[in-house]
Design an enzyme around this catalytic site. Structure first.
Site, PDB file in Angstrom:
ATOM      1  N   HIS A 117       0.863  -1.195   0.000  1.00 50.69           N
ATOM      2  CA  HIS A 117       0.000   0.000   0.000  1.00 50.69           C
ATOM      3  C   HIS A 117       0.898   1.244   0.000  1.00 50.69           C
ATOM      4  CE1 HIS A 117      -4.113   1.719   1.271  1.00 50.69           C
ATOM      5  NE2 HIS A 117      -3.336   2.714   0.849  1.00 50.69           N
ATOM      6  N   LEU A 118       0.848   1.966  -1.112  1.00 54.54           N
ATOM      7  CA  LEU A 118       1.758   3.094  -1.335  1.00 54.54           C
ATOM      8  C   LEU A 118       1.622   4.168  -0.263  1.00 54.54           C
ATOM      9  CD1 LEU A 118       3.793   4.568  -3.174  1.00 54.54           C
ATOM     10  CD2 LEU A 118       1.842   5.445  -4.480  1.00 54.54           C
ATOM     11  N   HIS A 119       2.758   4.561   0.313  1.00 54.05           N
ATOM     12  CA  HIS A 119       2.774   5.664   1.274  1.00 54.05           C
ATOM     13  C   HIS A 119       4.126   6.354   1.217  1.00 54.05           C
ATOM     14  CE1 HIS A 119       4.235   2.067   3.392  1.00 54.05           C
ATOM     15  NE2 HIS A 119       4.906   2.860   4.205  1.00 54.05           N
ATOM     16  N   MET A 120       4.098   7.680   1.376  1.00 51.73           N
ATOM     17  CA  MET A 120       5.306   8.495   1.378  1.00 51.73           C
ATOM     18  C   MET A 120       5.610   8.926   2.812  1.00 51.73           C
ATOM     19  SD  MET A 120       5.721   8.819  -1.965  1.00 51.73           S
ATOM     20  CE  MET A 120       6.941  10.134  -2.066  1.00 51.73           C
TER      21      MET A 120
END
Ligand SMILES: [Zn+2]
Length: 165
Positions: A117-120
């Site tokens: 799950h993409l997160h910055m």
């Protein structure tokens, strides 16, 4: 000492804190204060990392469950840039750091705690901040500062988002 170079590699959730399903999907909706959510955009939401590298460690999480920047739509990428700039301004105003780290981990071998799950990550840095902070396993636990960081950042983030919309 690779944490000096890639502080965002630390996991959002440790093995002792497992919850049902994907922790990031679980926070797309729900109680903002309980989960330290600072802002909900159209495509992303912003929240404090529960296991911060430094006080003020913020995550920007995509609302949908997919792992890579390359799979984002142009609209998602545009909003990501806007919100990262808000995060940088909010951290600068709220914490007056000496510097700021921003990064992301694509895939589990790059160190992502939740690679699917993409997160910055974005976090403030101070000269010498790696010298005095203790580590517990792979995470730094500073629960006493989460409420303080949230209360400090929330009005600043809300004002910056309003100013730019
Ligand atoms: Zn998810």
């Amino acid at each position: 000492m690779d944490r000096l170079c890639t502080p965002w590699r630390f996991a959002y959730v440790t093995g002792e804190n497992k919850e049902e399903g994907c922790v990031f999907c679980n926070r797309v909706t729900g109680d903002e204060k309980k989960h330290f959510v600072l802002h909900r955009g159209e495509h992303w939401y912003m929240l404090l990392n529960l296991y911060p590298y430094n006080s003020g460690h913020i995550l920007l999480v995509l609302n949908r469950h997919q792992p890579l920047l390359g799979q984002c739509t142009p609209e998602e990428l545009a909003e990501m840039g806007q919100l990262l700039s808000v995060m940088e301004a909010a951290l600068t105003e709220s914490f007056h750091p000496d510097g700021i780290n921003c990064g992301y981990n694509g895939g589990s071998s790059a160190g992502a705690g939740i690679p699917e799950h993409l997160h910055m990550h974005m976090l403030p840095r101070w000269t010498g901040d790696t010298n005095f902070m203790s580590t517990i396993g792979e995470t730094r636990v500073m629960p006493q500062t989460l409420d303080q960081a949230y209360e400090r950042l929330l009005p600043v983030v809300q004002r910056l988002v309003a100013d730019r919309s």
